[in-house]
Design a protein around this motif. Structure first.
Motif, PDB file in Angstrom:
ATOM      1  N   PHE A  38       0.831  -1.028  -0.063  1.00 28.22           N
ATOM      2  CA  PHE A  38       0.043   0.149   0.003  1.00 28.22           C
ATOM      3  C   PHE A  38       0.950   1.274  -0.065  1.00 28.22           C
ATOM      4  N   PHE A  39       0.351   2.120  -0.785  1.00 29.27           N
ATOM      5  CA  PHE A  39       1.233   3.398  -0.821  1.00 29.27           C
ATOM      6  C   PHE A  39       0.597   4.743  -1.269  1.00 29.27           C
ATOM      7  N   LYS A  40       1.046   5.786  -1.113  1.00 31.26           N
ATOM      8  CA  LYS A  40       0.719   7.216  -1.578  1.00 31.26           C
ATOM      9  C   LYS A  40       1.816   7.722  -2.309  1.00 31.26           C
ATOM     10  N   ILE A  41       1.388   8.272  -3.545  1.00 31.90           N
ATOM     11  CA  ILE A  41       2.579   8.759  -4.469  1.00 31.90           C
ATOM     12  C   ILE A  41       3.383   9.768  -3.938  1.00 31.90           C
ATOM     13  N   SER A  42       2.814  10.638  -3.015  1.00 30.71           N
ATOM     14  CA  SER A  42       3.489  11.604  -2.227  1.00 30.71           C
ATOM     15  C   SER A  42       4.474  11.462  -1.267  1.00 30.71           C
ATOM     16  N   CYS A  43       4.398  10.275  -0.918  1.00 29.60           N
ATOM     17  CA  CYS A  43       5.020   9.668   0.493  1.00 29.60           C
ATOM     18  C   CYS A  43       6.626   9.441  -0.031  1.00 29.60           C
ATOM     19  N   PRO A  44       7.435  10.290   0.700  1.00 28.90           N
ATOM     20  CA  PRO A  44       9.005  10.088   0.263  1.00 28.90           C
ATOM     21  C   PRO A  44       9.424   8.668   0.748  1.00 28.90           C
ATOM     22  N   VAL A  45       8.979   8.125   1.753  1.00 28.96           N
ATOM     23  CA  VAL A  45       9.312   6.732   2.327  1.00 28.96           C
ATOM     24  C   VAL A  45       8.784   5.566   1.304  1.00 28.96           C
ATOM     25  N   CYS A  46       7.534   5.757   0.674  1.00 26.33           N
ATOM     26  CA  CYS A  46       7.327   5.146  -0.445  1.00 26.33           C
ATOM     27  C   CYS A  46       7.889   4.941  -1.562  1.00 26.33           C
ATOM     28  N   GLN A  47       8.496   6.462  -2.006  1.00 23.27           N
ATOM     29  CA  GLN A  47       9.360   6.456  -3.049  1.00 23.27           C
ATOM     30  C   GLN A  47      10.844   5.774  -2.855  1.00 23.27           C
ATOM     31  N   PHE A  48      11.129   5.734  -1.671  1.00 25.32           N
ATOM     32  CA  PHE A  48      12.394   5.025  -1.156  1.00 25.32           C
ATOM     33  C   PHE A  48      12.166   3.507  -1.276  1.00 25.32           C
ATOM     34  N   THR A  49      11.020   3.141  -0.716  1.00 28.36           N
ATOM     35  CA  THR A  49      10.889   1.623  -0.474  1.00 28.36           C
ATOM     36  C   THR A  49      10.610   0.784  -2.041  1.00 28.36           C
ATOM     37  N   THR A 126       5.629  -1.818   8.021  1.00 28.86           N
ATOM     38  CA  THR A 126       5.251  -0.501   7.992  1.00 28.86           C
ATOM     39  C   THR A 126       6.427   0.478   7.628  1.00 28.86           C
ATOM     40  N   GLY A 127       6.102   1.251   6.895  1.00 30.62           N
ATOM     41  CA  GLY A 127       7.441   2.165   6.783  1.00 30.62           C
ATOM     42  C   GLY A 127       8.371   1.258   5.662  1.00 30.62           C
ATOM     43  N   PHE A 128       9.477   1.927   5.798  1.00 27.12           N
ATOM     44  CA  PHE A 128      10.676   1.095   5.320  1.00 27.12           C
ATOM     45  C   PHE A 128      11.025   0.125   6.417  1.00 27.12           C
ATOM     46  N   ASP A 129      11.116  -1.268   6.097  1.00 22.83           N
ATOM     47  CA  ASP A 129      11.567  -2.208   7.136  1.00 22.83           C
ATOM     48  C   ASP A 129      12.464  -3.220   6.357  1.00 22.83           C
ATOM     49  N   ALA A 150      20.639 -11.525  -2.286  1.00 25.37           N
ATOM     50  CA  ALA A 150      20.720 -10.486  -1.396  1.00 25.37           C
ATOM     51  C   ALA A 150      19.820  -9.314  -2.039  1.00 25.37           C
ATOM     52  N   LEU A 151      18.999  -8.724  -1.321  1.00 26.72           N
ATOM     53  CA  LEU A 151      18.396  -7.749  -1.449  1.00 26.72           C
ATOM     54  C   LEU A 151      18.906  -6.512  -1.750  1.00 26.72           C
ATOM     55  N   PHE A 152      19.853  -6.276  -0.623  1.00 26.13           N
ATOM     56  CA  PHE A 152      20.464  -4.996  -0.558  1.00 26.13           C
ATOM     57  C   PHE A 152      21.934  -5.085  -0.972  1.00 26.13           C
ATOM     58  N   ARG A 153      22.515  -4.183  -1.949  1.00 21.41           N
ATOM     59  CA  ARG A 153      23.888  -4.287  -2.310  1.00 21.41           C
ATOM     60  C   ARG A 153      24.774  -3.855  -1.225  1.00 21.41           C
ATOM     61  N   PRO A 154      26.131  -4.303  -1.127  1.00 25.16           N
ATOM     62  CA  PRO A 154      27.131  -4.024  -0.029  1.00 25.16           C
ATOM     63  C   PRO A 154      27.547  -2.391  -0.007  1.00 25.16           C
ATOM     64  N   ASP A 155      27.226  -1.883  -1.344  1.00 27.35           N
ATOM     65  CA  ASP A 155      27.593  -0.610  -1.346  1.00 27.35           C
ATOM     66  C   ASP A 155      26.522   0.303  -1.213  1.00 27.35           C
ATOM     67  N   GLU A 156      25.194   0.127  -0.931  1.00 25.77           N
ATOM     68  CA  GLU A 156      24.307   0.702  -0.611  1.00 25.77           C
ATOM     69  C   GLU A 156      24.106   0.891   0.986  1.00 25.77           C
ATOM     70  N   LYS A 157      24.032   2.234   1.404  1.00 29.53           N
ATOM     71  CA  LYS A 157      23.744   2.635   2.612  1.00 29.53           C
ATOM     72  C   LYS A 157      22.171   2.550   3.017  1.00 29.53           C
ATOM     73  N   VAL A 158      21.706   1.638   3.461  1.00 28.09           N
ATOM     74  CA  VAL A 158      20.276   1.158   3.738  1.00 28.09           C
ATOM     75  C   VAL A 158      19.968   1.144   5.002  1.00 28.09           C
ATOM     76  N   PRO A 159      19.249   2.199   5.759  1.00 27.87           N
ATOM     77  CA  PRO A 159      18.749   2.121   7.070  1.00 27.87           C
ATOM     78  C   PRO A 159      17.941   0.848   7.260  1.00 27.87           C
ATOM     79  N   ALA A 160      17.925   0.468   8.887  1.00 23.43           N
ATOM     80  CA  ALA A 160      17.129  -0.641   9.137  1.00 23.43           C
ATOM     81  C   ALA A 160      15.634  -0.353   9.248  1.00 23.43           C
ATOM     82  N   HIS A 161      15.048   0.941   9.431  1.00 25.10           N
ATOM     83  CA  HIS A 161      13.937   1.197   9.225  1.00 25.10           C
ATOM     84  C   HIS A 161      13.573   2.890   9.048  1.00 25.10           C
TER      85      HIS A 161
END
Length: 164
Positions: A38-49, A126-129, A150-161
């Motif tokens: 579920f998302f809303k286009i104006s949501c920055p966390v949706c855009q990130f996720t 909920t949110g980016f998790d 692996a979903l995330f690349r080693p060179d990416e700085k991805v927060p836990a949440h």
């Protein structure tokens, strides 16, 4: 926040995609698990996720697994969002009173559910998790008997949440 958590039964929904095609939970889970985001286009966390959900789709989509972006916006805005963030899985519209979002008790987006064939919710985040997305990948990899990539690349700085 959400009313539906892991272990709960996912409420049924029936929504139309950008071309008017119906997508209903019942027929989808008969074929395999469903990832409902579920998302809303104006949501920055949706855009990130959503680019990370697209990675899951590219790895595990098809083969009996359905991915749905459930937009709280209109078709034109949703189509632009999909194009801008590289989303290629189906997008359905939860507009005019948000019937699906309300059935799931959503108060924030993004909210992502992994729904199994018995309509039980296996993962709800909920949110980016980061862990939630990794759990979805592990479940789908095991289900399809392919290694979880692996979903995330080693060179990416991805927060836990990131809260939505």
């Amino acid at each position: 926040m959400r009313d539906i958590n892991s272990g709960a039964t996912a409420p049924a929904f029936s929504l139309k995609d950008l071309n008017g095609k119906d997508y209903s939970l019942g027929p989808l889970v008969e074929k395999g698990p469903v990832v409902a985001a579920f998302f809303k286009i104006s949501c920055p966390v949706c855009q990130f996720t959503f680019p990370f959900i697209e990675r899951l789709f590219k790895r595990y989509g098809g083969g009996g697994v359905a991915f749905l972006g459930i937009s709280q916006d209109d078709a034109k805005a949703t189509k632009k969002f999909a194009s801008e963030y590289g989303v290629t899985f189906p997008m359905v519209l939860d507009e005019k009173g948000y019937p699906a979002s309300n059935a799931y008790g959503l108060t924030t987006v993004p909210t992502i559910f992994l729904i199994d064939t018995d309509t039980s919710v296996k993962v709800a985040c909920t949110g980016f998790d980061k862990k939630g997305l990794e759990d979805i990948g592990a479940f789908l990899g095991e289900r399809q008997k392919i290694g979880a990539a692996a979903l995330f690349r080693p060179d990416e700085k991805v927060p836990a949440h990131k809260p939505g």
